[in-house]
Scaffold this motif. Structure first.
Motif, PDB file in Angstrom:
ATOM      1  N   PRO A  28     -13.630  -4.337   3.676  1.00  0.00           N
ATOM      2  CA  PRO A  28     -12.460  -4.716   2.878  1.00  0.00           C
ATOM      3  C   PRO A  28     -12.458  -4.171   1.456  1.00  0.00           C
ATOM      4  N   SER A  37       0.466   5.861   4.414  1.00  0.00           N
ATOM      5  CA  SER A  37      -0.400   4.746   4.785  1.00  0.00           C
ATOM      6  C   SER A  37      -1.073   5.067   6.112  1.00  0.00           C
ATOM      7  N   GLU A  59      -9.887  -1.495   1.177  1.00  0.00           N
ATOM      8  CA  GLU A  59      -8.480  -1.836   1.422  1.00  0.00           C
ATOM      9  C   GLU A  59      -7.639  -1.592   0.170  1.00  0.00           C
ATOM     10  N   GLU A 100      -2.263   4.328   0.970  1.00  0.00           N
ATOM     11  CA  GLU A 100      -2.518   2.927   1.286  1.00  0.00           C
ATOM     12  C   GLU A 100      -3.398   2.864   2.532  1.00  0.00           C
ATOM     13  N   ALA A 130      -5.739   0.657   5.314  1.00  0.00           N
ATOM     14  CA  ALA A 130      -6.106  -0.601   5.965  1.00  0.00           C
ATOM     15  C   ALA A 130      -7.537  -0.479   6.464  1.00  0.00           C
ATOM     16  N   ASP A 131      -8.411  -1.373   6.027  1.00  0.00           N
ATOM     17  CA  ASP A 131      -9.823  -1.306   6.404  1.00  0.00           C
ATOM     18  C   ASP A 131     -10.407  -2.715   6.461  1.00  0.00           C
ATOM     19  N   PRO A 132     -10.070  -3.482   7.486  1.00  0.00           N
ATOM     20  CA  PRO A 132     -10.561  -4.870   7.534  1.00  0.00           C
ATOM     21  C   PRO A 132     -12.066  -4.977   7.688  1.00  0.00           C
ATOM     22  N   ASP A 135      -5.049   3.933   8.552  1.00  0.00           N
ATOM     23  CA  ASP A 135      -6.213   3.062   8.589  1.00  0.00           C
ATOM     24  C   ASP A 135      -7.494   3.856   8.369  1.00  0.00           C
TER      25      ASP A 135
END
Length: 421
Positions: A340, A369, A343, A333, A335-337, A371
């Motif tokens: 996106p 998970s 993501e 999982e 997270a890549d704002p 980033d």
């Protein structure tokens, strides 16, 4: 305030370079005597702000001008950035396309207005549009680029060696001192051979081998039994006004395509007359030469720093484009704002013969998970997941997932990048 981000036109190249830190005379990020290169300190490209003739010459030789992304405020050029079309060697798959982020600068009068973020947005969008699964950079400041999804993936060391009492190995090939033009002509093919066998090595960009010839710099070429160049080095034996730094050999560059060339070049450099110390910079953190010494403690690391920061632009392509040390499957999982499209949860199935990464099935529970920056740091296999988990940057959701991921990702040799850009 009107802001525009766009590539420069050819007639704007000189104005562009005036802002680039290495041409503007901005000091290096670490002053002497702590600098980690071969000498005692580092300065800007010309030791000061570039002269008009130097700027003009550099502008005429600029490559990938269409890949610049400059920031204009009310029509004035105030920020610079550029992507170089490069390749980087990844585990198992050899060289893959990469956007090399370089020439990043913003005028002091226009900082903290979001211009760097806007330029980074434009560069990563451009890299994605061109099918580059990866972007990378060498960070002047370590606290800037993590927010954009870059993580430190390779490291380099500066080391010193007291050569008094050292017995150099017998040389098996031939070494010649050559002029700068001969060296520059031989380096491209040599580096191209070396980079394909070392994870993290980057292809040379146009103009990379246009080296100068400062006072005292010497150029070495090593030849194999057929007369082909299979190693090269540059070094200096600078004059010193004091006893402490007298008799020092400063090794600025050494690449070898064979074990014989590697050993011969170091044997030569550690046995020069009237010298007592070798200082070498930008070296691999797992330098093999240490293990050729009777006393490995004689080689002392005096500086270590992050080097290549990697960012996955197209996550499934990047994870599919490399191989893995052991067979395994993971649901990751991410997270890549900032990007996106990366993501979410991804199913990775990989092993020594290749890999495939795709969106995880609906409802699939993650094993790990993390980033985007952390994923960039571990991508080349040189950064262990255990310490990152201890730092809270990787979360394990299924038992043994960190162990499985470590076995898959970690490489037997530390990734290394010899070329800055």
């Amino acid at each position: 305030m009107s802001v525009e981000i766009r590539p420069i036109t050819p007639d704007e190249a000189v104005d562009f370079l005036r802002i680039v830190p290495s041409y503007a005379g901005t000091p290096n990020w670490e002053p002497e005597p702590a600098a980690w290169h071969a000498g005692t300190g580092m300065t800007a490209r010309f030791g000061r702000a570039a002269r008009p003739d130097q700027l003009a010459a550099a502008a005429a030789g600029m490559s990938d001008v269409d890949r610049t992304q400059a920031a204009y405020v009310d029509g004035r050029l105030v920020g610079t950035s550029q992507l170089l079309s490069l390749e980087v060697t990844v585990p198992g798959a050899g060289p893959v396309a990469m956007g090399g982020v370089t020439a990043v600068g913003v005028l002091p009068t226009h900082r903290r207005r979001g211009l760097l973020r806007a330029m980074m947005r434009a560069m990563l969008d451009d890299s994605r549009a061109r099918g580059e699964a990866l972007a990378a950079l060498s960070a002047a400041e370590g606290g800037i680029y993590g927010r954009y999804g870059f993580g430190p993936a390779t490291y380099q060391a500066r080391w010193e060696l007291d050569t008094r009492g050292l017995r150099p190995a017998d040389r098996q090939g031939s070494i010649d001192l050559v002029g700068v033009q001969t060296a520059a002509a031989a380096w491209p093919a040599l580096h191209d051979a070396v980079r394909r066998s070392r994870i993290g090595e980057v292809s040379a960009y146009p103009g990379r081998w246009g080296v100068g010839e400062p006072a005292g710099r010497q150029f070495l070429l090593h030849y194999d039994d057929t007369g082909a160049v299979d190693g090269a080095a540059t070094y200096r034996t600078p004059w010193s006004p004091d006893r402490a730094s007298a008799g020092t050999v400063e090794v600025e560059w050494l690449e070898a395509a064979s074990a014989v060339a590697y050993t011969d070049l170091w044997s030569f450099l550690t046995s020069l007359d009237l010298t007592k110390r070798v200082v070498a910079a930008k070296r691999p953190v797992d330098e093999a030469f240490r293990w050729q010494l009777a006393d490995p403690r004689a080689l002392r690391v005096t500086r270590q720093s992050d080097d290549l920061w990697v960012r996955l632009v197209d996550l499934p392509a990047a994870l599919s484009n490399r191989s893995y040390q052991t067979e395994g499957a993971l649901v990751i999982e991410v997270a890549d704002p900032f990007c996106p499209w990366n993501e979410g949860r991804w199913q990775l199935d990989g092993g020594p013969d290749g890999a495939h990464c795709r969106r995880a099935p609906t409802g699939a529970a993650p094993d790990l998970s993390l980033d985007a920056s952390t994923l960039g740091a571990v991508y080349l296999g040189g950064t262990a997941l255990g310490p990152l988990a201890a730092a809270g940057l990787v979360r394990e959701h299924s038992g043994g997932a960190i162990g499985r991921a470590t076995a898959m990702l970690t490489q037997p040799q530390a990734p290394h990048n010899a070329i800055g850009f």
